[in-house]
Motif scaffolding. Sequence first.
Motif: not given
Length: 143
Positions: A1-13, A79-89
Amino acid sequence: MNARNDFSHFLSVQTRWKDNDIYGHVNNVEYYSYFDTVINTFLIESGGLDIHAGEVIGVCAESHCKYAGGFAFPEAIDAGLRVEHLGNSSVRYGIGLFRRGEETASAIGWFVHVFVDRRERKPTAMPEPLRAALKSLHVELPA
């Protein structure tokens, strides 16, 4: 899971002059700054997180980075970003740092935020706008 298409949000840094170390590449500690930058920019712009006066803030509980390639100033990083786990807090993000035009991450990592009450510093449920924004980045990881 380290390919560009594994991420849906990007920010140029943009790398900075100070990011390079004596060996001529971005020092490892700076990668965590890039992680913070993509995460918090998303939380502020898409999730409505008020870092100055909001009742809820995110604190880092743990983080990790695996280095596969280096960066150097001057260079812009995707910089690619995804959420892998979403809990309550809490939320676990996956982050990939990509060289422009490359499909495989030069660094891959994860970062866990626990959302806490600003004053008491005790875990609290994240506000609904923030949860909705994070849910939009959620991916199912392979078993």
